[in-house]
Design an enzyme around this catalytic site. Structure first.
Site, mmCIF file in Angstrom:
data_model
loop_
_atom_site.group_PDB
_atom_site.id
_atom_site.type_symbol
_atom_site.label_atom_id
_atom_site.label_comp_id
_atom_site.label_asym_id
_atom_site.label_seq_id
_atom_site.Cartn_x
_atom_site.Cartn_y
_atom_site.Cartn_z
ATOM 1 N N ASP A 1 44.156 44.634 41.660
ATOM 2 C CA ASP A 1 43.074 43.918 40.976
ATOM 3 C C ASP A 1 43.010 42.346 41.446
ATOM 4 O O ASP A 1 44.142 41.818 41.072
ATOM 5 C CB ASP A 1 43.273 44.174 39.425
ATOM 6 N N ARG B 1 40.366 40.289 41.171
ATOM 7 C CA ARG B 1 39.773 39.548 40.271
ATOM 8 C C ARG B 1 40.052 38.272 39.688
ATOM 9 O O ARG B 1 41.366 38.350 39.314
ATOM 10 C CB ARG B 1 38.944 40.206 39.391
#
Ligand code: GTP
Ligand code: MG
Ligand code: MG
Ligand code: ZN
Length: 386
Positions: A314, A316
């Protein structure tokens, strides 16, 4: 250590050890140019890297310093200089003098070139996350002018990527230690770089909203907010990452589309804010997500596929989401999510997550394995059985 304590150490002649964790794993000594002394420069030279003075590039150009060609994203060197009243310019004393004179704001005419103090131009921490840009913000946080002396710490073998050596060096000399990430986080807290740009009516199937677009100098992406007023002191908030396939094309491979619909329905009823984040594919972008889908077609799961492509599971981050909320005057939220990382990220920036509300999505035969992996490998708390 807090900023005040670090400032005290610096005034005591102790450079900050600034570690670039995650980027280059390089550690630099950083010291305010305006108070550079012969002793401090001599000590900094013992770190064995290249002693440079950093300043804002715009200002350097205005003052007539000469930029050297550098590729996009690379270190931005300018022609090195000596203060005109130095003898050769090489001694610690003379380099300290040159540094202080630059910090006085003199034009290039007061210097000889090429000289012995290398110059680096910072292009802004929002545009580049290097030591150069970090050092300038750090100076500002510590209450100094935006000019720093920086030098890499090299270990016994001359390597510049030895974190343990740098930490030891810091301990031995009693120097404060910071990471470039600490500086970045403080930058995000202090400098509001996202502002409301446009705010228009948006009637939808779910109800009547307003859509808000932003001027975004933080990450330069096109995030939007979909807002239902009134939303009160502690609004219902959904931070939704873009998923072209799920949100727009009704893909059944993930739960994004149904989560989005559910959140918009809730917000339409209760009031609240949906931040629609331009963070396709958990931050790896559309092209890479489809490449990851290709690998998933061959049997890899969503995490393994990212990994095989050299991405984190991930990628983000939520600085932009935080600044969007701040631009909207929100400091407390009821967050709709199954992903604890989102709540944690907001809290790091001082947003109070008063409540976490599960974000149900539709389970299909196609997304069941994907949701299982999210629960098992990505820490998602699913409000239903998969
Ligand atoms: N890399 C990658 N991204 C995916 C895949 N499937 C969906 N996505 C992306 O995953 C993100 C999901 O965003 P969100 O629903 O906001 O976030 P979340 O982590 O699921 O957290 P909550 O929904 O809040 O519980 C979107 O950016 C999708 O494009 C996949 O297989 N690989
Ligand atoms: Mg460096
Ligand atoms: Mg989701
Ligand atoms: Zn999706």
């Amino acid at each position: 250590m807090n900023w005040g304590e670090i400032r005290k150490a610096v005034l005591d002649g102790k450079p900050v050890v600034l570690i670039d964790e995650g980027r280059e794993f390089e550690a630099d000594l950083v010291y305010p140019a305006e108070i550079a002394s012969s002793e401090v420069v001599n000590f900094m030279l013992s770190a064995k890297g290249l002693l440079c003075l950093t300043m804002d590039m715009d200002e350097a150009l205005e003052r007539g310093f000469f930029p050297l060609l550098s590729k996009e994203g690379e270190t931005n060197f300018l022609v090195p200089v000596d203060y005109s009243e130095t003898f050769t310019g090489i001694t610690a004393e003379e380099r300290a003098l040159t540094a202080r004179k630059i910090a006085e704001g003199l034009s290039v005419k007061a210097f000889r070139y090429p000289g012995h103090l290398h110059l680096l131009g910072g292009v802004g921490l929002n545009r580049r996350r290097g030591h150069t840009e970090s050092s300038l913000e750090l100076m500002e946080f510590l209450g100094f002018k935006r000019y720093a002396l920086i030098v890499e710490i090299l270990d016994e073998e001359g390597d510049s990527h030895n974190r343990d050596y740098a930490l030891n060096f810091a301990r031995e000399h009693g120097l404060p230690v910071l990471t470039t990430d600490d500086v970045w986080k403080e930058f995000v807290r202090r400098k509001q770089l996202i502002r409301v740009y446009a705010n228009a009516r948006l009637p939808t199937r779910y109800g009547e909203f307003r859509i808000i677009a932003f001027d975004n100098e933080l990450d330069f992406r096109e995030h939007v907010a979909i807002v239902k007023e009134p939303y009160g002191e502690v609004p219902l908030v959904r931070i939704h990452s873009k998923c072209l396939t799920g949100d727009t094309l009704a893909s059944l491979k993930c739960d994004c589309g149904s989560q989005l619909a559910h959140a918009l329905m809730m917000i339409a009823q209760e009031g609240g804010i949906l931040l629609y984040m331009d963070q396709e594919g958990r931050g790896i972008g559309l092209k890479e997500k489809i490449k990851a889908y290709e690998l998933q077609d061959k049997g890899l799961d969503t995490v393994e596929a990212n990994d095989a492509l050299g991405h984190k599971a991930d990628e983000r981050t939520y600085e932009a989401a935080f600044q969007m909320l701040r631009a909207l005057g929100v400091s407390k939220v009821k967050l709709i999510t199954n992903n604890p990382a989102k709540a944690k990220a907001l809290e790091e920036f001082g947003i109070e997550v008063v409540e976490i509300i599960p974000a149900p999505g539709e389970v299909t035969e196609h997304n069941r394995p994907y949701l299982r992996v999210k629960a098992e490998k990505l820490g998602h708390r699913l409000p239903f059985e998969v």
